[in-house]
Enzyme design. Structure first.
Site, short mmCIF file in Angstrom:
data_model
loop_
_atom_site.label_atom_id
_atom_site.label_comp_id
_atom_site.label_asym_id
_atom_site.label_seq_id
_atom_site.Cartn_x
_atom_site.Cartn_y
_atom_site.Cartn_z
N CYS A 1 36.89 43.17 46.76
CA CYS A 1 37.35 42.14 45.84
C CYS A 1 38.14 41.12 46.66
O CYS A 1 37.85 40.92 47.84
CB CYS A 1 38.18 42.76 44.72
SG CYS A 1 39.63 43.67 45.28
N MET A 2 39.15 40.48 46.08
CA MET A 2 39.88 39.45 46.78
C MET A 2 40.62 39.98 48.00
O MET A 2 40.66 39.33 49.05
CB MET A 2 40.90 38.81 45.83
CG MET A 2 40.29 37.76 44.92
SD MET A 2 39.74 36.34 45.87
CE MET A 2 41.28 35.82 46.60
#
Length: 504
Positions: free
Chosen positions: A29-30
């Site tokens: 993810c981020m």
């Protein structure tokens, strides 16, 4: 050189998670490398945390290694390539480095890490409820969209700046097209991811949701009103794709295999598409409108109070797993107004954590291990990566986590107050916070005022988190146990190890 660094990071991580054969899935993810593991007991947590590139680990439905924004996107493909190439063990990387010596009092930091790990495990157990598992699936739909939202949001901000300055008039229409193209078709991507998450065929989910953004829906009348392209937005796309998955699964169970390739896709798109046109678009459009109006009223009428509550309660919501419900809400606001006014307020929770960490550093001058942990986690905290501070410092200590939330509450109240006074402070994308949110800020009074209000809110969050923690974050017993100075060598006695206060 940079490529080699990311390759080396992946090579160091792989053996510490049990090797390639222990990895069942790889995603990111981020900020986190998310791994599915066959045997959790094979993971060497302490050696993994000691790697220079690793900011922390989070144990949830997947094993998540916090590497930070940018880095994780470069390490992940290197790690995937190693897993694929390893096969029966070929290409295994050498063991990672041992945990570094953290100074004269390592026990405090180790005890904090152990307590943080226990709290993560407890949170994971409590979050395994049907509601939270459902919210996690919703998050899995939207999290992969965040990089595109960020990229397009920054381009949109740059384009707005050029338009306001009357620079490059021949380029700004092209930038507008690049920035807006993804948002115009976001329903298709949401439909694709929804079908994949709920066990359907992703392309059929995208095809079903695509009807929402098709220009020809303007000729369709539902509930006595003409539909408009995009009506219902991401909520309608989510519902349309989920309905398509239900229809597809029903067909798979009943349609003969000989005609399945013809019948199932046709029935899925037809039934779900018509239901979307004559029901879901209207209903989801109404929900989206109400959501936008509610968010606007929340901050325009009770901005300071609402901001105080949102900024103060966001981290507890994260601990409970309920923050995932906000992801489609943010996306809906961005789709409707161009930015979400909630994210800058919620980002103040991270500012409170940073202020609290600085206060902990100042209050424990003799605890070399805890101060070392704070130093290593502080800069990621400034950039919006809060896990190392939360799980490595404030949450295990107890009281400082509460005072950190207090700092977030005051920062949220500050930003909320300006929203109440008519200055909207919003973000064109979701994901980043802290200093990383600056390029994505937008509002109704131009970038200068928007950036100034957000920066001042961060300063308030830092200051409030620092003051609350410095004066109220420790009991006398905690200070005595955590900040015990090492005994002078001349006394011949062993230096007392730092200990974590049992009571908060």
């Amino acid at each position: 050189m940079t490529q080699n660094r990311h390759h080396d990071t992946a090579a160091a991580i792989l053996p510490l998670v049990g090797g390639a054969q222990n990895v069942t899935s790889v995603a990111h993810c981020m900020t986190r490398l998310r791994l599915g593991l066959r045997d959790r007991s094979l993971v060497q947590d302490e050696r993994l945390k000691a790697l220079p590139a690793v900011m922390g680990v989070v144990e949830d439905d997947t094993y998540q290694i916090v590497l930070g924004p940018g880095t994780v996107a470069r390490v992940t493909p290197e790690f995937e390539a190693m897993v694929e190439a390893a096969g029966a063990g070929a290409g295994a990387a050498p063991p990672g480095p041992t945990a570094p010596d953290r100074g004269s009092g390592p026990m405090a930091a180790e005890a904090l890490a152990a307590r943080g790990a226990a709290l993560r495990a407890e949170r994971k157990a409590k979050n395994a409820t049907p509601l939270k598992l459902f919210l996690r699936r919703i998050a899995n739909i939207f999290v992969p969209l965040i990089p595109a939202l960020i990229g397009c949001g920054i381009i949109a901000g740059l384009n707005g700046l050029l338009v306001n300055l009357h620079w490059l008039p021949g380029v700004t229409p092209a930038l507008a097209a690049v920035a807006s193209g993804f948002m115009a078709l976001i329903a298709v991507f949401v439909g694709h991811n929804t079908a994949a998450e709920f066990g359907g065929t992703p392309i059929l989910g995208g095809a079903t949701a695509a009807v929402i953004v098709y220009a020809g829906v303007a000729d369709v009348e539902a509930f006595g009103r003409q539909l408009s392209p995009g009506q219902g937005g991401v909520l309608g796309a989510l519902g349309a794709a989920w309905l398509g998955v239900c229809v597809e699964k029903w067909c798979r169970r009943r349609v003969p295999e000989s005609v399945d390739v013809l019948v199932t896709p046709t029935v899925t798109v037809l039934v779900a598409g018509l239901a979307t046109l004559f029901g879901l678009m209207f209903l989801a459009g109404a929900v989206s409108t109400v959501t936008g109006e509610a968010a606007d009223r929340l901050l325009s009428h009770g901005g300071a109070v609402a901001g105080f509550l949102l900024g103060g309660l966001f981290l507890p919501l994260v601990m409970l797993g309920l923050h995932q419900a906000l992801i489609p809400l943010h996306t809906t606001l961005i789709e409707g107004a161009g930015f979400t006014v909630l994210l800058p307020v919620l980002a103040m929770a991270g500012a409170g954590q940073v202020g609290a960490a600085i206060a902990i550093y100042c209050r424990l001058p003799h605890s070399t291990s805890i101060r070392s942990t704070v130093r290593s986690a502080l800069w990621p905290g400034f950039l919006g990566v809060g896990e190392p501070l939360i799980y490595g410092v404030t949450l295990p200590l107890g009281r400082p986590f509460v005072t950190a939330c207090t700092g977030g509450a005051f920062g949220g109240a500050f930003v909320g107050l300006f929203n109440q006074l008519g200055t909207d402070v919003g973000s064109t994308a979701i994901g980043p916070s802290g200093w990383a949110l600056f390029p994505l800020l937008d509002g109704n009074h131009g970038p200068g005022r928007t950036v100034a209000v957000y920066a001042a809110g961060l300063a308030v969050g830092y200051a409030a988190g620092f003051l609350a923690t410095y004066y109220f974050g420790f009991t006398k017993t905690m200070l005595t146990e955590l900040d015990a100075a090492p005994a002078p060598p001349a006394d011949g006695g062993a230096a007392p190890a730092d200990r974590v206060a049992e009571g908060t």
